[in-house]
Scaffold this motif. Structure first.
Motif, PDB file in Angstrom:
ATOM      1  N   ILE A  87      50.032  41.047  42.057  1.00  0.00           N
ATOM      2  CA  ILE A  87      49.073  40.171  41.370  1.00  0.00           C
ATOM      3  C   ILE A  87      48.681  39.013  42.282  1.00  0.00           C
ATOM      4  CG2 ILE A  87      48.874  38.425  39.550  1.00  0.00           C
ATOM      5  CD1 ILE A  87      50.156  40.327  37.635  1.00  0.00           C
ATOM      6  N   ALA A  88      49.678  38.409  42.935  1.00  0.00           N
ATOM      7  CA  ALA A  88      49.403  37.283  43.836  1.00  0.00           C
ATOM      8  C   ALA A  88      48.544  37.726  45.012  1.00  0.00           C
ATOM      9  CB  ALA A  88      50.711  36.680  44.326  1.00  0.00           C
ATOM     10  N   SER A  89      48.885  38.868  45.595  1.00  0.00           N
ATOM     11  CA  SER A  89      48.163  39.357  46.761  1.00  0.00           C
ATOM     12  C   SER A  89      46.725  39.724  46.414  1.00  0.00           C
ATOM     13  CB  SER A  89      48.900  40.575  47.333  1.00  0.00           C
ATOM     14  OG  SER A  89      48.350  40.977  48.557  1.00  0.00           O
ATOM     15  N   TYR A  90      46.552  40.420  45.309  1.00  0.00           N
ATOM     16  CA  TYR A  90      45.205  40.823  44.867  1.00  0.00           C
ATOM     17  C   TYR A  90      44.376  39.597  44.498  1.00  0.00           C
ATOM     18  CZ  TYR A  90      41.512  43.412  42.458  1.00  0.00           C
ATOM     19  OH  TYR A  90      40.298  43.930  42.085  1.00  0.00           O
ATOM     20  N   SER A  91      45.002  38.660  43.790  1.00  0.00           N
ATOM     21  CA  SER A  91      44.272  37.465  43.345  1.00  0.00           C
ATOM     22  C   SER A  91      43.760  36.654  44.531  1.00  0.00           C
ATOM     23  CB  SER A  91      45.168  36.592  42.465  1.00  0.00           C
ATOM     24  OG  SER A  91      45.554  37.286  41.298  1.00  0.00           O
ATOM     25  N   ALA A  92      44.600  36.522  45.570  1.00  0.00           N
ATOM     26  CA  ALA A  92      44.178  35.783  46.762  1.00  0.00           C
ATOM     27  C   ALA A  92      42.969  36.452  47.401  1.00  0.00           C
ATOM     28  CB  ALA A  92      45.328  35.696  47.760  1.00  0.00           C
ATOM     29  N   GLY A  93      43.010  37.775  47.502  1.00  0.00           N
ATOM     30  CA  GLY A  93      41.876  38.498  48.068  1.00  0.00           C
ATOM     31  C   GLY A  93      40.641  38.413  47.202  1.00  0.00           C
ATOM     32  N   ILE A 142      39.780  36.051  45.094  1.00  0.00           N
ATOM     33  CA  ILE A 142      39.206  34.698  45.066  1.00  0.00           C
ATOM     34  C   ILE A 142      38.539  34.339  46.389  1.00  0.00           C
ATOM     35  CG2 ILE A 142      39.802  32.241  44.928  1.00  0.00           C
ATOM     36  CD1 ILE A 142      42.059  33.092  42.982  1.00  0.00           C
ATOM     37  N   LEU A 143      39.152  34.745  47.500  1.00  0.00           N
ATOM     38  CA  LEU A 143      38.695  34.267  48.803  1.00  0.00           C
ATOM     39  C   LEU A 143      37.845  35.255  49.583  1.00  0.00           C
ATOM     40  CD1 LEU A 143      41.973  32.465  49.938  1.00  0.00           C
ATOM     41  CD2 LEU A 143      39.923  31.438  48.948  1.00  0.00           C
ATOM     42  N   MET A 144      37.836  36.528  49.174  1.00  0.00           N
ATOM     43  CA  MET A 144      37.055  37.516  49.908  1.00  0.00           C
ATOM     44  C   MET A 144      35.632  37.594  49.371  1.00  0.00           C
ATOM     45  SD  MET A 144      38.632  39.208  52.329  1.00  0.00           S
ATOM     46  CE  MET A 144      37.798  40.789  52.388  1.00  0.00           C
ATOM     47  N   PRO A 145      34.663  38.011  50.215  1.00  0.00           N
ATOM     48  CA  PRO A 145      33.320  38.288  49.717  1.00  0.00           C
ATOM     49  C   PRO A 145      33.366  39.352  48.633  1.00  0.00           C
ATOM     50  CG  PRO A 145      33.357  38.284  52.118  1.00  0.00           C
ATOM     51  CD  PRO A 145      34.787  38.226  51.665  1.00  0.00           C
ATOM     52  N   ILE A 146      32.473  39.269  47.683  1.00  0.00           N
ATOM     53  CA  ILE A 146      32.549  40.129  46.497  1.00  0.00           C
ATOM     54  C   ILE A 146      32.453  41.612  46.834  1.00  0.00           C
ATOM     55  CG2 ILE A 146      30.063  40.098  45.990  1.00  0.00           C
ATOM     56  CD1 ILE A 146      30.908  39.841  42.989  1.00  0.00           C
ATOM     57  N   PHE A 163      36.839  42.344  63.493  1.00  0.00           N
ATOM     58  CA  PHE A 163      37.970  41.554  63.985  1.00  0.00           C
ATOM     59  C   PHE A 163      38.494  40.553  62.955  1.00  0.00           C
ATOM     60  CE2 PHE A 163      36.383  43.092  68.095  1.00  0.00           C
ATOM     61  CZ  PHE A 163      37.578  43.577  68.606  1.00  0.00           C
ATOM     62  N   LEU A 164      37.764  40.363  61.870  1.00  0.00           N
ATOM     63  CA  LEU A 164      38.289  39.556  60.761  1.00  0.00           C
ATOM     64  C   LEU A 164      39.207  40.378  59.860  1.00  0.00           C
ATOM     65  CD1 LEU A 164      35.369  37.278  59.454  1.00  0.00           C
ATOM     66  CD2 LEU A 164      37.566  36.562  60.421  1.00  0.00           C
ATOM     67  N   PHE A 165      39.015  41.696  59.858  1.00  0.00           N
ATOM     68  CA  PHE A 165      39.768  42.566  58.943  1.00  0.00           C
ATOM     69  C   PHE A 165      41.284  42.369  59.020  1.00  0.00           C
ATOM     70  CE2 PHE A 165      41.923  46.599  58.011  1.00  0.00           C
ATOM     71  CZ  PHE A 165      41.501  46.811  56.699  1.00  0.00           C
ATOM     72  N   PRO A 166      41.901  42.240  60.204  1.00  0.00           N
ATOM     73  CA  PRO A 166      43.353  42.041  60.238  1.00  0.00           C
ATOM     74  C   PRO A 166      43.812  40.735  59.583  1.00  0.00           C
ATOM     75  CG  PRO A 166      42.542  42.774  62.374  1.00  0.00           C
ATOM     76  CD  PRO A 166      41.345  42.411  61.555  1.00  0.00           C
ATOM     77  N   PHE A 167      42.909  39.770  59.490  1.00  0.00           N
ATOM     78  CA  PHE A 167      43.270  38.477  58.908  1.00  0.00           C
ATOM     79  C   PHE A 167      42.792  38.353  57.454  1.00  0.00           C
ATOM     80  CE2 PHE A 167      42.640  38.112  63.475  1.00  0.00           C
ATOM     81  CZ  PHE A 167      43.884  37.643  63.864  1.00  0.00           C
ATOM     82  N   VAL A 168      41.603  38.873  57.192  1.00  0.00           N
ATOM     83  CA  VAL A 168      41.045  38.868  55.840  1.00  0.00           C
ATOM     84  C   VAL A 168      40.448  40.245  55.593  1.00  0.00           C
ATOM     85  CG1 VAL A 168      39.401  37.774  54.274  1.00  0.00           C
ATOM     86  CG2 VAL A 168      40.442  36.422  56.106  1.00  0.00           C
ATOM     87  N   PRO A 169      41.068  41.122  54.807  1.00  0.00           N
ATOM     88  CA  PRO A 169      42.061  40.787  53.779  1.00  0.00           C
ATOM     89  C   PRO A 169      43.535  40.967  54.172  1.00  0.00           C
ATOM     90  CG  PRO A 169      41.282  43.021  53.430  1.00  0.00           C
ATOM     91  CD  PRO A 169      40.554  42.500  54.638  1.00  0.00           C
ATOM     92  N   VAL A 170      43.837  41.671  55.297  1.00  0.00           N
ATOM     93  CA  VAL A 170      45.226  42.077  55.546  1.00  0.00           C
ATOM     94  C   VAL A 170      46.163  40.873  55.633  1.00  0.00           C
ATOM     95  CG1 VAL A 170      46.802  43.265  57.120  1.00  0.00           C
ATOM     96  CG2 VAL A 170      44.538  44.228  56.671  1.00  0.00           C
TER      97      VAL A 170
END
Length: 212
Positions: free
Chosen positions: A18-24, A26-30, A128-135
């Protein structure tokens, strides 16, 4: 594993995802994924076997980020058959995690996911953002949830072997250095810390003394 420990791990995994999904979310592009599949395996380690060296915060975060980075780089190499690209990303991820002392089995899945999704197809920035957002974002949120959950339930995470009094067995037969050297001499790597072996031996010795 006792039923109580199993239940505690299950609830922890629920909370962690839940925490991991919620962070993604809220902060990831839709249009982007809120969570990546390897986080499910990371949750199993962080909540199911938190004492494992494979489940440390360093392993969860660095192992996943480093491996996903390798997967992205491999996916950008032109004219490599997908079979070879998948194998190469996982093989290099294992080598990199070992070298950085962040071995984490879900890291192999992160490398494979990055290669298969080929995020660089969109543009290099996205790739190159993928390893940081969302991983990385997922891994950090999962780790924070694990630290909080284990503390709330009366446990320590990251795991630290307890200091034990040197038992008679340890004093008379072997030292902590002997245990460490024996582990290094094993033909295959064991998923255990030297301090935990020392604690186990002290418990065995105490139980033997109590029975006398």
């Amino acid at each position: 594993m006792s039923r109580f420990i199993s239940l505690r791990a299950s609830i922890g995994g629920f909370v962690g995802i839940i925490a991991s999904y919620s962070a993604g979310f809220i902060l990831m592009p839709i249009e982007s994924a809120a969570i990546v599949a390897p986080m499910g395996a990371s949750a199993v380690l962080a909540f199911g076997v938190p004492a494992s060296p494979l489940a440390t915060p360093r392993a969860v975060i660095l192992g996943n980020v480093l491996s996903a980075t390798i997967g992205v780089i491999v996916s950008l190499i032109p004219d490599v058959p997908l079979l070879i690209a998948c194998a190469l990303s996982v093989g290099l991820a294992i080598a990199a995690m070992n070298a950085s002392k962040s071995l984490h089995p879900p890291g192999g899945a992160s490398a494979l996911t990055a290669t298969l999704l080929h995020p660089g197809n969109h543009d290099l920035t996205t790739g190159f953002l993928f390893p940081f957002v969302p991983v990385g974002l997922n891994a950090v949120a999962l780790t924070i949830a694990a630290i909080a959950y284990h503390r709330i339930t009366g446990h320590t995470y990251p795991h630290r072997p307890q200091d034990v009094e040197a038992s008679t067995v340890i004093q008379n037969y072997f030292t902590r250095e002997n245990i460490y050297n024996a582990l290094q001499s094993m033909p295959d790597t064991l998923d255990v810390e030297p301090g935990d072996i020392e604690q186990l031996l002290a418990i065995i010795d105490k139980n033997k003394c109590d029975l006398k």
